[in-house]
Design a protein around this motif. Structure first.
Motif, PDB file in Angstrom:
ATOM      1  N   CYS A 160      -2.449  10.490   2.176  1.00 43.03           N
ATOM      2  CA  CYS A 160      -2.221   9.053   1.678  1.00 43.03           C
ATOM      3  C   CYS A 160      -0.449   8.333   1.893  1.00 43.03           C
ATOM      4  CB  CYS A 160      -2.603   9.244  -0.316  1.00 43.03           C
ATOM      5  SG  CYS A 160      -1.705   9.368  -1.010  1.00 43.03           S
ATOM      6  N   THR A 161      -1.401   7.004   1.340  1.00 45.15           N
ATOM      7  CA  THR A 161      -0.172   5.953   1.909  1.00 45.15           C
ATOM      8  C   THR A 161       1.429   6.366   1.665  1.00 45.15           C
ATOM      9  OG1 THR A 161      -0.843   4.705  -0.571  1.00 45.15           O
ATOM     10  CG2 THR A 161      -1.582   4.217   2.067  1.00 45.15           C
ATOM     11  N   GLY A 162       1.042   7.195   0.081  1.00 43.17           N
ATOM     12  CA  GLY A 162       2.500   7.171  -0.727  1.00 43.17           C
ATOM     13  C   GLY A 162       3.154   8.298  -0.686  1.00 43.17           C
ATOM     14  N   ASP A 163       2.508   8.718   0.659  1.00 44.28           N
ATOM     15  CA  ASP A 163       2.782  11.029   1.209  1.00 44.28           C
ATOM     16  C   ASP A 163       3.536  10.721   2.159  1.00 44.28           C
ATOM     17  OD1 ASP A 163       3.552  12.930   0.029  1.00 44.28           O
ATOM     18  OD2 ASP A 163       1.364  13.836   0.684  1.00 44.28           O
ATOM     19  N   MET A 164       3.110   9.785   3.017  1.00 46.52           N
ATOM     20  CA  MET A 164       3.269  10.279   4.279  1.00 46.52           C
ATOM     21  C   MET A 164       4.386  10.006   4.498  1.00 46.52           C
ATOM     22  SD  MET A 164       0.575   8.386   6.771  1.00 46.52           S
ATOM     23  CE  MET A 164       0.844   6.289   6.289  1.00 46.52           C
ATOM     24  N   GLY A 165       5.396  10.971   5.875  1.00 43.10           N
ATOM     25  CA  GLY A 165       7.066   9.507   6.139  1.00 43.10           C
ATOM     26  C   GLY A 165       6.715   8.696   6.706  1.00 43.10           C
ATOM     27  N   ALA A 166       8.263   8.313   6.615  1.00 45.46           N
ATOM     28  CA  ALA A 166       8.553   6.908   6.503  1.00 45.46           C
ATOM     29  C   ALA A 166       8.127   5.692   8.164  1.00 45.46           C
ATOM     30  CB  ALA A 166       9.955   6.500   6.347  1.00 45.46           C
ATOM     31  N   ARG A 176       0.371  -0.880   0.378  1.00 46.28           N
ATOM     32  CA  ARG A 176      -0.012   0.005   0.081  1.00 46.28           C
ATOM     33  C   ARG A 176       1.107   1.379  -0.019  1.00 46.28           C
ATOM     34  NH1 ARG A 176      -3.769   0.955   4.160  1.00 46.28           N
ATOM     35  NH2 ARG A 176      -4.897   2.439   2.327  1.00 46.28           N
ATOM     36  N   ARG A 177       1.904   1.247   0.677  1.00 48.91           N
ATOM     37  CA  ARG A 177       3.355   2.503   0.640  1.00 48.91           C
ATOM     38  C   ARG A 177       3.486   2.793  -0.777  1.00 48.91           C
ATOM     39  NH1 ARG A 177       4.916   6.158   4.347  1.00 48.91           N
ATOM     40  NH2 ARG A 177       4.751   5.552   6.681  1.00 48.91           N
ATOM     41  N   MET A 237      15.389  -1.779   9.119  1.00 47.76           N
ATOM     42  CA  MET A 237      15.918  -0.205   9.662  1.00 47.76           C
ATOM     43  C   MET A 237      15.337   0.959   7.987  1.00 47.76           C
ATOM     44  SD  MET A 237      16.649   0.453  12.259  1.00 47.76           S
ATOM     45  CE  MET A 237      17.803   0.503  13.758  1.00 47.76           C
ATOM     46  N   GLY A 238      15.806   0.025   7.239  1.00 43.18           N
ATOM     47  CA  GLY A 238      15.236   0.648   6.027  1.00 43.18           C
ATOM     48  C   GLY A 238      13.705   1.144   5.153  1.00 43.18           C
ATOM     49  N   LEU A 239      13.013  -0.448   6.246  1.00 35.52           N
ATOM     50  CA  LEU A 239      12.031  -0.259   5.750  1.00 35.52           C
ATOM     51  C   LEU A 239      11.275   1.267   6.271  1.00 35.52           C
ATOM     52  CD1 LEU A 239      10.885  -3.946   5.267  1.00 35.52           C
ATOM     53  CD2 LEU A 239      10.908  -2.377   3.353  1.00 35.52           C
ATOM     54  N   PRO A 240       9.658   1.588   5.576  1.00 32.05           N
ATOM     55  CA  PRO A 240       8.875   2.442   6.498  1.00 32.05           C
ATOM     56  C   PRO A 240       7.351   1.696   7.465  1.00 32.05           C
ATOM     57  CG  PRO A 240       7.581   2.117   4.142  1.00 32.05           C
ATOM     58  CD  PRO A 240       9.509   1.528   4.290  1.00 32.05           C
ATOM     59  N   PRO A 247      -5.955   6.469   3.339  1.00 31.38           N
ATOM     60  CA  PRO A 247      -6.554   6.186   1.851  1.00 31.38           C
ATOM     61  C   PRO A 247      -4.957   5.561   1.218  1.00 31.38           C
ATOM     62  CG  PRO A 247      -6.194   8.509   2.259  1.00 31.38           C
ATOM     63  CD  PRO A 247      -6.587   7.813   3.520  1.00 31.38           C
ATOM     64  N   GLU A 248      -5.041   4.756   0.191  1.00 30.29           N
ATOM     65  CA  GLU A 248      -3.915   4.433  -0.821  1.00 30.29           C
ATOM     66  C   GLU A 248      -3.624   5.604  -1.511  1.00 30.29           C
ATOM     67  OE1 GLU A 248      -3.114   0.131  -3.359  1.00 30.29           O
ATOM     68  OE2 GLU A 248      -4.464   0.335  -1.431  1.00 30.29           O
TER      69      GLU A 248
END
Length: 432
Positions: free
Chosen positions: A331-337, A20-21, A105-108, A116-117
């Motif tokens: 949305c999922t793609g605009d959130m901070g990690a 979803r990210r 460590m590198g995954l959000p 929302p997606e």
């Protein structure tokens, strides 16, 4: 970080959440499980070999005492083989753990189901608006207004030229009444958050070690956005880093939660990923001031309640300044990690005829707490649990100054001082 046992027990949930990210990000689950399997095998091999070594080491002395040299030689060979296995398995364990930790460590963080997606800001959802944008004929840009205003000594009150000469692009030197208004905004925000909203004011370090940035999620993934000093310290990109790390490696008493901290600090960002964006003016600088809000709570239920509260605390600043704004659910793609759910507050900017971000309030779950080893205990003797963290801007001071200048501009180029700021500015009503 994440609970490897949770990933092991429910890989499909993690795979779906990461997809979803970003489509394809869920493929990381297979790699995680591969490294985890290698790590567990190495640990088991080492433990089995240690058992063989320990058991046979005891028997060697007995065989020698009985003058059974053949048996002693056989046992010594087993011990030597076990020691070799222990060494090899230990190396394999360290290598697998390093690969697993680097990957995790590198995954959000995992977005909540209600987020929302979407792939970018186009997927964000407006929650509500407050205030009506002022009707200004041919509104001027804040940079043009600020540069035209002169200090008592005759210099531009928003002095980009002098700042560029000493520091380069994306810096500004505020002078005179605009410098005082920036200070007034910060003082007003701190007073509101501490006196009415229950936040404890903190004056934190501006230089932190890499462990602090790993704890809040800026490292290792976003190293290019940070300024590193020659002393192996980093300038803070936001006071979220030192404020959240106030609870690192601690076990808190549940009766002390929630904890709420606020700080006014300079922030330093290289803006490595924003080349060509907002190159004019004060919207996107390498150095800027911000009043940060951080909360430490027990669990998800408390965290989501606190997110609404924190966002409301940030909104109250804009309301008292009478600056029109809207709240956006990212949305999922605009959130901070590091976020599981985020609200952005966007303030009206007349010269751009649009809303621009001025605050971002995020619920992070136990993502940061796991990286910092920050826990709490519900009662005496209970097993410690990871706290949940939140952070938000209350607000970005420079962008608030921009919004005030543009929304309170007059036809003659002067700036009316908002009512709530006048006590902080010696009763001054207009900057002209």
């Amino acid at each position: 970080m994440f609970d490897i046992r949770a990933i092991r027990d429910n890989p499909d949930a993690f795979r779906a959440a990461w997809n979803r990210r970003k489509p394809g990000l869920g493929d990381s689950v297979a790699e995680i499980l591969r490294h985890d399997s290698a790590l567990r095998k190495a640990v088991t091999d080492k433990q089995d070999a240690e058992k063989v070594r320990n058991e046979n080491s005891k028997l060697i002395g007995r065989a020698k005492a009985e003058k059974n040299e053949e048996e002693a030689a056989r046992l010594m060979a087993l011990v030597a083989e076990a020691k070799s296995t222990i060494e090899t398995a230990g190396e394999q364990e360290a290598a697998a753990k390093a690969l697993l930790d680097d990957l995790l460590m590198g995954l959000p963080n995992l977005p909540l189901a209600e987020v929302p997606e979407g792939s970018d800001e186009e997927g964000n959802e407006e929650q509500h608006r407050w205030g009506d944008p002022a009707r200004i004929n041919n509104p001027k840009d804040h940079a043009d207004l600020g540069e035209a205003l002169k200090s008592d000594l005759g210099f531009s009150q928003m002095d980009f030229d002098s700042a560029v000469k000493m520091s380069g692009a994306r810096f500004v030197a505020l002078r005179g009444k605009l410098a005082r208004m920036e200070r007034a905004l910060a003082a007003f925000m701190l007073d509101l958050q501490t006196e009415e909203h229950g936040y404890e004011e903190v004056s934190p370090p501006l230089l932190v070690k890499d462990d602090a940035l790993v704890g809040t999620g800026q490292l290792p993934k976003f190293a290019e956005d940070l300024f590193k000093t020659t002393l192996d310290h980093y300038l803070i990109p936001t006071a979220e880093v030192p404020l959240t790390n106030l609870v690192r490696e601690q076990i808190l008493d549940a009766s002390r939660l929630p904890l709420r901290f606020t700080a006014h600090t300079p922030c330093f960002r290289s803006e490595a990923g924003s080349a060509g964006r907002d190159t004019k003016g004060m919207i996107r600088l390498h150095q800027f001031n911000k009043v940060e809000l951080v909360s430490i709570v027990e669990n998800e239920e408390a965290g989501l309640e606190e997110l609404e509260r924190m966002t409301g605390c940030a909104e109250e600043v804009l309301k008292r300044l009478n600056l029109p704004f809207r709240r956006m659910l990212l949305c999922t793609g605009d959130m901070g990690a590091g976020a599981r759910k985020t609200y952005d507050l966007e303030v009206w900017i007349p010269s751009q005829n649009t809303y621009r971000e001025i605050s971002s309030c995020s619920y992070c779950g136990d993502f940061q707490a796991r990286r910092m080893d920050a826990r709490f205990r519900k009662e005496v003797g209970a097993k410690p649990e990871f706290v949940h963290t939140l952070n938000g801007s209350g607000l970005a001071v420079g962008r608030t100054l921009v919004a005030v200048i543009e929304n309170y501009q007059n036809e003659d180029g002067s700036i009316t001082v908002p009512d709530v700021l006048r006590p902080y500015m010696g009763g001054l009503e207009v900057i002209s």
